[in-house]
Enzyme design. Structure first.
Site, PDB file in Angstrom:
ATOM      1  CG  HIS A  49      -6.010   4.952  -1.528  1.00 32.72           C
ATOM      2  ND1 HIS A  49      -5.041   4.269  -1.103  1.00 32.72           N
ATOM      3  CD2 HIS A  49      -6.431   4.126  -2.730  1.00 32.72           C
ATOM      4  CE1 HIS A  49      -4.578   3.193  -2.047  1.00 32.72           C
ATOM      5  NE2 HIS A  49      -5.347   2.768  -2.465  1.00 32.72           N
ATOM      6  CG  ASP A  62      -1.614   0.887   1.208  1.00 32.14           C
ATOM      7  OD1 ASP A  62      -2.414   1.289   0.457  1.00 32.14           O
ATOM      8  OD2 ASP A  62      -2.394   1.627   2.292  1.00 32.14           O
TER       9      ASP A  62
END
Length: 281
Positions: free
Chosen positions: A206, A82
């Site tokens: 996100h 990530d």
């Protein structure tokens, strides 16, 4: 079941009209909690490692934990980096057989972002590993709504970026942010609709922590492929540990402490997956 790449879980999401949860895991307890939630909800999942946690624990350690965890479910599970900060960090995860990596150079100029992202795609593609990148700036949640909006993804540029890089999915900025919001978030659903229509690859959002459930549900219904969540899990983990200490103090058993943290993370994951799979067909 062996880990699969992002493409496999995203294709499942498209077919069944769900959004894949990309949930951050740092250690055994968080991985166990997330896999258990995925199994109970009968939903695919992406176990993600935040870039700072890769530096802290090591890609090899976290990859090994994920490998064992996935043996406890028959659901499709992917393993991803990530917000990878460099080609070198992405390479360390590729070398340790992560099945997806994100290279986040959105703060750099467009040409550099394209050039480095292409390098990651070339490295990963031959090993069957998926690549995510970001365009537009996804801010921290303590910023003002105006600052967050200033980083919105440009749809024309996004379309070109996907064509120029060959990535498998694109993280976009539409008003969500990382962390706990200082102000109620304002999601630009009109922009999201344009991005979903104009960009060829799956769209990723996100900043799923602390975003109102009804707004997440609307994004799911519109067709986002992947939603990232991290802070909500880690906050639940910390609260559960604090609660055990408040009750038992230093007499608390370490297993009891960690079991409480794991249970708290699983509860949050189940709640998130209920929303992300609400429109499943």
């Amino acid at each position: 079941m062996a880990l699969v790449n992002y493409n496999e879980v995203l294709n499942y999401a498209r077919e069944h009209k769900i959004t894949v949860g990309a949930f951050n895991a740092l250690n055994m307890e968080t991985a166990q909690a997330l896999i258990s939630a995925a199994d109970k909800m009968r939903s695919p999942l992406i176990l993600q490692t935040y870039h700072a946690h890769v530096d802290y624990a090591g890609a090899d350690y976290i990859r090994a934990i994920a490998d064992v965890a996935t043996r406890h479910t028959d659901m499709k599970i992917a393993m991803g980096l990530d917000h990878g900060r460099s080609y070198e960090q992405a390479k360390s995860c590729v070398d340790n057989l992560y099945t997806g990596v994100m290279i986040d150079l959105a703060s750099e100029n467009y040409d550099f972002n394209v050039e480095e992202t292409r390098k990651v795609v070339a490295l990963a593609r031959g090993k069957g590993i998926s690549v995510e990148a970001e365009l537009g700036m996804i801010s921290d949640a303590d910023r003002s709504l105006e600052e967050i909006a200033a980083g919105y993804t440009d749809p024309v540029m996004a379309k070109s970026f996907v064509e120029d890089t060959g990535i498998d999915c694109l993280a976009v900025s539409i008003g969500t942010a990382h962390g706990i919001y200082k102000y109620t978030p304002k999601i630009n659903f009109d922009l999201l609709g344009i991005l979903l229509e104009e960009v060829a690859c799956p769209i990723v959002v996100h900043g799923g922590s602390n975003t109102p459930d009804e707004e997440v549900e609307r994004m799911v219904k519109m067709g986002i492929s992947k939603l990232n969540v991290g802070t909500d899990f880690f906050n639940a983990y910390k609260r559960a540990i604090c609660e055990v200490f408040e009750t038992k103090g230093e007499d608390a058993d370490i297993v009891e402490i960690m079991a409480a943290a794991r249970k708290a993370v699983e509860a949050v994951a189940i709640h998130k997956l209920e929303i992300l799979t609400k429109f499943r067909v």
